[in-house]
Design an enzyme around this catalytic site. Sequence first.
Site, PDB file in Angstrom:
ATOM      1  N   HIS A 158       0.113 -13.741  -2.061  1.00  0.00           N
ATOM      2  CA  HIS A 158      -1.032 -13.966  -1.345  1.00  0.00           C
ATOM      3  C   HIS A 158      -0.861 -15.247  -0.418  1.00  0.00           C
ATOM      4  O   HIS A 158      -1.570 -15.634   0.838  1.00  0.00           O
ATOM      5  CB  HIS A 158      -2.243 -14.105  -2.118  1.00  0.00           C
ATOM      6  CG  HIS A 158      -2.650 -12.968  -2.720  1.00  0.00           C
ATOM      7  ND1 HIS A 158      -2.435 -12.469  -4.098  1.00  0.00           N
ATOM      8  CD2 HIS A 158      -3.123 -11.763  -2.081  1.00  0.00           C
ATOM      9  CE1 HIS A 158      -2.859 -11.556  -4.382  1.00  0.00           C
ATOM     10  NE2 HIS A 158      -3.339 -10.970  -3.273  1.00  0.00           N
ATOM     11  N   TYR A 167       5.767  -9.678  -6.090  1.00  0.00           N
ATOM     12  CA  TYR A 167       5.084  -9.439  -4.671  1.00  0.00           C
ATOM     13  C   TYR A 167       3.745  -9.970  -4.673  1.00  0.00           C
ATOM     14  O   TYR A 167       3.122  -9.691  -3.808  1.00  0.00           O
ATOM     15  CB  TYR A 167       5.180  -7.990  -4.440  1.00  0.00           C
ATOM     16  CG  TYR A 167       6.596  -7.480  -3.490  1.00  0.00           C
ATOM     17  CD1 TYR A 167       6.455  -7.705  -2.251  1.00  0.00           C
ATOM     18  CD2 TYR A 167       7.710  -7.108  -4.047  1.00  0.00           C
ATOM     19  CE1 TYR A 167       7.532  -7.538  -1.515  1.00  0.00           C
ATOM     20  CE2 TYR A 167       8.725  -6.710  -3.381  1.00  0.00           C
ATOM     21  CZ  TYR A 167       8.784  -7.027  -2.031  1.00  0.00           C
ATOM     22  OH  TYR A 167      10.029  -6.709  -1.337  1.00  0.00           O
ATOM     23  N   HIS A 218       0.817  -1.403  -0.018  1.00  0.00           N
ATOM     24  CA  HIS A 218       0.003  -0.157   0.032  1.00  0.00           C
ATOM     25  C   HIS A 218       0.946   1.195  -0.264  1.00  0.00           C
ATOM     26  O   HIS A 218       0.341   2.494  -0.336  1.00  0.00           O
ATOM     27  CB  HIS A 218      -1.040  -0.118   1.163  1.00  0.00           C
ATOM     28  CG  HIS A 218      -2.224  -0.618   0.764  1.00  0.00           C
ATOM     29  ND1 HIS A 218      -3.373  -0.291   0.715  1.00  0.00           N
ATOM     30  CD2 HIS A 218      -2.302  -2.313   0.682  1.00  0.00           C
ATOM     31  CE1 HIS A 218      -4.183  -1.166   0.605  1.00  0.00           C
ATOM     32  NE2 HIS A 218      -3.703  -2.381   0.580  1.00  0.00           N
TER      33      HIS A 218
END
Length: 614
Positions: free
Chosen positions: A388, A385, A162
Amino acid sequence: MTDERVAEYESTADEPDKPGAFQRWYDHVTDDWSREKPWYELPKALGLAQLIGIRDTLRQQNLYDTSRLPAVNPTTAPPFEERFLTERTPDGSWNDLEHPEMGMANTRFGRNVPLENTMRDDERMLIPNPRVVSLKLMTRDKLDAATAGNAIIASWLQFMIHDWFRHGTSPTDRPWVMPPVEGDTWPTPPVQVMRVPDDPTSPPDATGPRTFINTNTHWWDGSSIYGNDRAAQMFLREGSGGRLRLVNGLPPVPDDPDKDPTRTPGFWLGLGMMQALFTHEHNAVADHLAAAHPEFDDETLFQKARLVTCAVIAKIHTVEWTPAVTAHPTAAEALHVNWYGLAGEKLHDFVATFSKNEALRGIPGTRTEDYGVPYALTEEFVAVYRMHPLVPDDYDFRAAKDDAPTLGAKQFTELTGPHAVPILQNVSLGDLLYTFGTMNPGLVTLHNFPRGLQQYTRPDGKIMDMAALDITRCRELGVPRYCEFRRLLHLTVPKTFDEVTSNKEWAAELAEVYDGKLEDLDLIPGVMAEDLPEGFAFSDTAFRIFVLMASRRLNSDRFFTEAFTDDVYTPEGMQWVRDASMGTVLTRHCPELAPYVDGLPNAFGIWKRASSPS
């Protein structure tokens, strides 16, 4: 620009150093050597030497610029202000003083492979069917745990993502529609994946490689707690003492539900925990600087505290988080060299007083360097990246004091979006962190995708298969498939599915799903099938992008290089960074965690549980 102070900062950053004859020879030798005997099979000193050569080769051959491709109405930086020399801007502009738009929000992702290798193959976008890949290769029956680490690893990853990248809000028209799969129990067929937004700066008649916009800043600048523009930043600030606002111990949420970050896909309890923890950390830094510098006003305190907090985050990721997920002795040493140099932590400060050599003293405080290619995060970086499987499905919430149940058993789906807010409000941050610290994340392997993300209900009610999305997204963004990806990163390329993995069952499943066509194998199932190096939670293929981009995020950022000084950060701020670790952050704001964190070499390692009440 001709400003003399700007010239002072840019005086050593005009041209990248050209590799000398010895370096070219060394890189060539290590490149060939790595194909015959990989670094993780060598003694530490030899493995480290090989990784240095691999990084040199990647720096010279795997940085590709998209910013110079044709553009209309490109994002431009605001007018220069003197204060930009010593503070990060909200939108990431003016980090590079000669190219002020570099790395700012709403500029293009770069690439780690030649642009001609990033063309989307529309005819094969859904071949094989991403939903089939998800069902047959990704489905988790039971968590395959990364036993050395704790689940804060998964929370931290989302916190970093984020900060670093976002492609923006997908349009709802023209979704990718998955063909039906016999026996599929999807509740609202067909399975759909919304498209990546078009690049608004790409000319309508553009041909050639497609480009994509990062709506976050590309820098390691704490966007996940500070926002990506001035309006967001001002909403989050307290307005006095340089502090960020806290409402019942949590960052504030806008009244407008359309701007509520807890309703944005991707928000979950783990992310909220990290945002709260580092908002507290920012405020602790601001208070410390205010006590040392009563002459500082609110704006100065905020900007200095932001610099320090971002450096703490970068340091933790470099020397703690990444070594926790790549817990091979050689990899851990290489990552510490990025920050401390070959001198090591104990001798770093002494060596830094007389040397600017990156290898000796680490990257922070050395010259800014982009290796001839304007800095940007890359689509290949985004792809590796997509981790999960780190996220567990099952949680057992317990108290740090005595291991007594708090919330008890919860599923991941109960911790996402607005469901996470009352938990964050009603359970202490220390107890939440204790729960995550005493449980394991997953390995990034096949058959280990979180059930709660394979059928994930977004806050707006739409249902998504994130495994199918990851496959589709890599194809849509032109990320090369597995064999081509390895080829372009100077790795050996398997000739059969049995050479992808030693797991015979997985090799047979890959061959079946991909109809025997090895070159069709997607990057993500390919890297998830690989045999992992000792201590690794993910593959060596993905690690090659880490080797390149982990150092580049530091090398190219003026606030980690030429401006990483007492004058910019203050002496007290620099000392705060030197003293900080994930352990000190955790125990500073949750002292009840000290019995579990103190003495651990890495706070991302698994914690001992408290004695259960009788």
